[in-house]
Design a protein around this motif. Structure first.
Motif, short mmCIF file in Angstrom:
data_model
loop_
_atom_site.label_atom_id
_atom_site.label_comp_id
_atom_site.label_asym_id
_atom_site.label_seq_id
_atom_site.Cartn_x
_atom_site.Cartn_y
_atom_site.Cartn_z
N VAL A 157 -0.96 3.18 -8.25
CA VAL A 157 -1.92 2.22 -7.69
C VAL A 157 -1.43 1.68 -6.35
CG1 VAL A 157 -2.86 -0.10 -8.00
CG2 VAL A 157 -2.98 1.55 -9.85
N PHE A 158 -0.13 1.35 -6.28
CA PHE A 158 0.38 0.76 -5.05
C PHE A 158 0.64 1.79 -3.97
CE2 PHE A 158 1.56 -2.87 -7.80
CZ PHE A 158 0.89 -3.85 -7.09
N TYR A 159 1.00 2.99 -4.38
CA TYR A 159 1.37 4.00 -3.38
C TYR A 159 0.15 4.73 -2.84
CZ TYR A 159 3.84 7.90 -1.24
OH TYR A 159 4.31 8.82 -0.36
N ALA A 160 -0.90 4.83 -3.67
CA ALA A 160 -2.07 5.63 -3.29
C ALA A 160 -2.67 5.27 -1.93
CB ALA A 160 -3.12 5.56 -4.39
N PRO A 161 -2.83 3.99 -1.58
CA PRO A 161 -3.46 3.70 -0.29
C PRO A 161 -2.78 4.38 0.89
CG PRO A 161 -3.31 1.71 -1.55
CD PRO A 161 -2.59 2.75 -2.34
N SER A 162 -1.45 4.51 0.84
CA SER A 162 -0.76 5.06 2.01
C SER A 162 -0.92 6.58 2.11
CB SER A 162 0.72 4.69 1.98
OG SER A 162 1.37 5.41 0.97
N ILE A 163 -1.35 7.24 1.03
CA ILE A 163 -1.48 8.69 1.13
C ILE A 163 -2.92 9.16 1.12
CG2 ILE A 163 0.74 9.33 0.16
CD1 ILE A 163 -0.68 9.73 -2.52
N SER A 164 -3.86 8.21 0.96
CA SER A 164 -5.23 8.68 0.73
C SER A 164 -6.02 8.85 2.02
CB SER A 164 -5.94 7.75 -0.23
OG SER A 164 -5.81 6.44 0.24
N GLY A 165 -5.36 9.34 3.04
CA GLY A 165 -6.08 9.74 4.25
C GLY A 165 -6.86 8.63 4.90
N ASN A 166 -8.14 8.88 5.15
CA ASN A 166 -8.92 7.91 5.91
C ASN A 166 -9.73 6.98 5.01
OD1 ASN A 166 -10.61 9.83 5.01
ND2 ASN A 166 -11.22 10.58 7.02
N VAL A 167 -9.25 6.73 3.81
CA VAL A 167 -9.99 5.84 2.92
C VAL A 167 -9.98 4.41 3.45
CG1 VAL A 167 -9.97 4.86 0.60
CG2 VAL A 167 -9.75 7.28 0.90
N TYR A 168 -9.01 4.11 4.34
CA TYR A 168 -9.00 2.75 4.89
C TYR A 168 -10.28 2.43 5.66
CZ TYR A 168 -7.38 5.04 9.17
OH TYR A 168 -7.27 5.85 10.26
N LEU A 169 -11.10 3.46 5.93
CA LEU A 169 -12.39 3.19 6.57
C LEU A 169 -13.30 2.37 5.67
CD1 LEU A 169 -13.04 6.64 8.22
CD2 LEU A 169 -12.39 4.53 9.33
N VAL A 170 -12.98 2.34 4.37
CA VAL A 170 -13.74 1.50 3.45
C VAL A 170 -13.70 0.04 3.89
CG1 VAL A 170 -13.75 0.60 1.10
CG2 VAL A 170 -13.51 3.03 1.49
N TRP A 171 -12.58 -0.34 4.46
CA TRP A 171 -12.47 -1.73 4.93
C TRP A 171 -13.53 -2.04 5.97
CZ3 TRP A 171 -9.62 -5.23 2.53
CH2 TRP A 171 -8.61 -4.78 1.69
N LYS A 172 -13.95 -1.02 6.67
CA LYS A 172 -15.01 -1.21 7.66
C LYS A 172 -16.29 -1.64 6.95
CE LYS A 172 -15.86 1.19 11.94
NZ LYS A 172 -15.91 2.47 12.63
#
Lengths: 380, 342
Positions: free
Chosen positions: A194-209
């Motif tokens: 759960v904690f490590y996944a965000p750093s490897i999941s590519g461009n999922v940080y676009l969800v924050w948009k």
């Protein structure tokens, strides 16, 4: 080399002289006239002959030995003169290691060492990829700090981002690793994911948009409006006041990377018996246990984590470009690296870009060395 | 003599022998002590009693390890962990659910996290979009597979080849090379982007996939982790192989490589993550050479009209590295245990 050799030579010539003297002395002693009987004379003659033969033998032996020594001396001189070849010889003996290391080292030089040196040299030139670079001295650096207002903004933003995300993400990585470590194995590996996944999941940080989108369909806006904290939606990603904080949140969200895994591994490697021993020695709370037992044992992992965290917190760029835009509104999300990309990739002013890169390089190395020095003191 | 020994060995009264007062006192004290810690003399128990007693004892020892834990602290820290876990997982869960939401649900107000009636419409739209694209979609896919495969394999082989002598042997220049690698961990690769571009353009590698594959070979974190891991291989093993007449390359390939399996799995995963998300950057211009991540980013950039397909794309991009990580988590953790830096 020469003094020692001269000494050796001198001692050897002395030896030779002594030998000759000895022989003469012997002759003198032997030739003293005395009145003796015939048998005695005969015996003496024989003895004299015998001794002479012996002496001759001895001198011959000595001479031979001296010659031999001289030979080894020559050899020694020879070896001295080929002093450099000892290294060559070692390299020759261990040549197989070099064959193994060579491919990586060559690539490493081409893609890391040479570029660093090149950007150092190019930062003193004007270079646009078409003409040959022309030397202009400190002009690039002067322009950066005096004329370029955007660079100062970028510097400020990078400093804010690094000073907040660096330490916070470092502490977060450690605290979560430490908490996770006490869970049962299955739950532990799930939480690690759960904690490590965000750093490897590519461009999922676009969800924050989407979460911070500016209309009332965005999650942040809709929640705040339902709670009646705000009356109309906030334009999160268009407001320079909010952009940097959103960037910090996103960066923190995806910052539990390699160092987090390293901490987890380090905590698993801590000797369990020490906890029991500590409990007997009067450690009462988990915080004391953490400070006196766990941390000192994890020093090397802490160091590694610090290096990774500092480097990544100073290199925030893609998140900023994809969330705040490039260039962002009022340069609110502009960092040193986006500035570098602006000049290096868009405007093709390679000399100027190299100056920016050199400054960033120095900042990163200095920050790392300072933090390493501080961390080294923590345990002692 | 024999009687003396018996006296010493048995701590309870031996028939016919009276114990002195002091000894009795000592025994009583000992019993008190044992009672205080809840321990009993194991030799005096029956089999069943002993069995239960041992279980009890083990449990007590387990409890004892948690002496430094308060229940309040346990609960509050667990709640903290859950809270941040939710913060960390929320966007992931959201993007997972969004991929299965029909268009009507994507723009619902107030927005909801979970889907109500899941569909595969988004994926159908995505495949439609792919068919329409200028370059066949399989081409992008093949590009990414090729870049990821070549870069990863090359890096694992070259880095481990260099890591073996650096870890297990000393030779002129070895410390210099490794300290340079450690220093290069201290700055990000973006710093050297400009000169790297110049080097590539001089070498004529711009607009080829080699521009992404070859620098991946020289990834420094990989060598660092590999070297640290290899340092714990017993030296005797290497020496005995040498006595048997193996040369260094054979030792590296036949003995060292099978032993460092966790390390090269870790390198594969690190490299895989990097290359999977690489979109070609400023090195590749031709459309038919671009990797998958580039075309997917283009779809995401399509804006509001493509929200559905974009979330499907995000799911695809996210699910592959996460699956790879789940499959190899224990190996990675094992490697990371050696990652320490002095």
């Amino acid at each position: 080399m020469t003094d020692k050799d001269k000494n050796i030579e001198q001692t050897q010539s002395n030896q030779e002289q002594n030998l000759q003297n000895d022989v003469q002395n012997q002759k003198v002693i032997n030739s003293t006239p005395l009145v003796k009987s015939e048998i005695q004379l005969e015996f003496e003659e024989k003895e004299k002959a015998y001794l002479e033969a012996l002496k001759e033998n001895e001198t011959a032996g000595l001479k031979l030995r001296i010659e031999k020594d001289r030979g080894s001396l020559f050899r020694k001189i020879d070896r001295w003169s080929k002093r450099g070849s000892r290294l060559r010889r070692e390299i020759f003996v261990k040549r197989q290691y070099y064959y193994l290391v060579a491919p990586y080292t060559i690539l490493f030089f081409i893609f890391t060492v040479v570029p660093v040196l090149m950007s150092l040299v190019l930062s003193f030139t004007y270079f646009n990829l078409l003409e040959f670079p022309t030397f202009i001295g400190w002009e690039n650096y002067r322009a950066l700090f005096v004329d370029d207002k955007v660079f100062i903004i970028a510097l400020k933003n990078t400093a804010i981002l690094a000073v907040i995300t660096g330490p916070v993400s470092y502490i977060m990585a450690f605290v979560f690793a430490w908490l996770i470590n006490e869970l049962r194995p299955l739950l532990r590996s799930f939480m690690t994911l759960v904690f490590y996944a965000p750093s490897i999941s590519g461009n999922v940080y676009l969800v924050w948009k989407l979460i911070f989108s500016s209309d009332n369909y965005g999650y942040a806006n809709s929640i705040l409006m339902q709670m009646n904290i705000i009356q109309e939606p906030i334009t999160w990603l268009q407001d320079p006041d909010y952009i940097i904080w959103i960037l910090i949140i996103v960066q923190l969200w995806m910052s539990l990377g390699v160092s987090f895994l390293s901490f987890i591994a380090g905590l698993q490697g801590v000797n369990r018996e020490l906890y029991e021993a500590g409990a007997i020695d009067g450690i009462k709370s988990r915080w004391q246990e953490l400070w006196y037992i766990t941390l000192p044992q994890m020093k090397s992992q802490l160091m590694f984590g610090a290096v990774m965290q500092i480097t990544s917190s100073l290199a925030i760029a893609t998140v900023s470009i994809n969330i705040a835009g490039f260039p962002s509104i009022e340069y609110a999300g502009h960092t040193i690296i986006t500035h570098l990309m602006d000049y290096g990739n868009t405007r093709m002013e390679m000399g100027y870009a190299s100056a920016i890169a050199t400054i960033l390089f120095l900042i990163m190395i200095i920050a790392n060395l300072v933090v390493r020095k501080i961390l080294r003191r923590v345990g002692s | 003599m024999a009687e003396d020994k018996i006296l010493i060995d048995d701590d309870e009264t031996v028939a016919g022998v009276e114990l002195s007062k002091e000894e009795k006192k000592r025994l009583k004290r000992q019993e008190k002590k044992l009672k205080k810690f809840g321990l009993k003399d194991e030799s005096k128990m029956g089999k069943m009693e002993l069995f239960f007693y041992k279980i009890e004892k083990r449990r007590r020892i387990k409890k004892k390890k948690r002496v430094s834990r308060s229940i309040v602290g346990d609960i509050s820290l667990f709640l903290l962990l859950c809270l941040f876990g939710a913060f960390s997982a929320y966007p992931l869960v959201y993007s997972f659910c969004a991929a299965f939401k029909p268009l009507a649900e994507l723009f619902i107000y107030p927005p909801k996290l979970f889907f109500q009636n899941p569909t595969l419409d988004n994926f159908k739209d995505l495949s439609m979009l792919m068919e329409q694209s200028m370059v066949p979609f399989s081409r992008y896919f093949f590009n990414t597979i090729w870049i990821t495969f070549a870069g990863t394999v090359g890096h694992v082989i070259i880095a481990s080849m260099a890591a073996y002598p650096l870890a297990k042997h000393k030779f002129p220049g070895s410390t210099i090379i490794f300290s340079m690698v450690v220093y290069s961990l201290m700055f990000a690769s973006q710093v050297t982007a400009t000169p790297t571009y110049i080097i590539f353009s001089l070498a004529g590698l711009i607009d080829t996939q080699l521009a992404i594959i070859v620098p991946a070979f020289a990834y420094t974190l990989g060598l660092y982790l590999m070297k640290q891991f290899m340092q714990d291989i017993p030296t005797e093993l290497i020496e005995s192989a040498k006595i048997d007449g193996a040369n260094e390359f054979q030792i590296y390939w036949r003995i060292v490589m099978p032993l460092v399996k966790p390390a090269w799995l870790t390198l594969i995963i690190l490299l895989f993550q990097q290359l999977w998300n690489n979109d070609g950057g400023s090195f590749i211009y031709s459309e038919q050479l671009k990797p998958l991540s580039y075309s997917l980013n283009q779809i995401v950039a399509g804006g509001v009209a493509r929200t559905g397909t974009a979330s499907a794309v995000m799911l695809i991009m996210m699910i592959v590295p996460i699956t790879v990580f789940v499959l190899s988590q224990s190996q990675i953790i094992e490697t990371m245990a050696h990652s320490g830096m002095k």
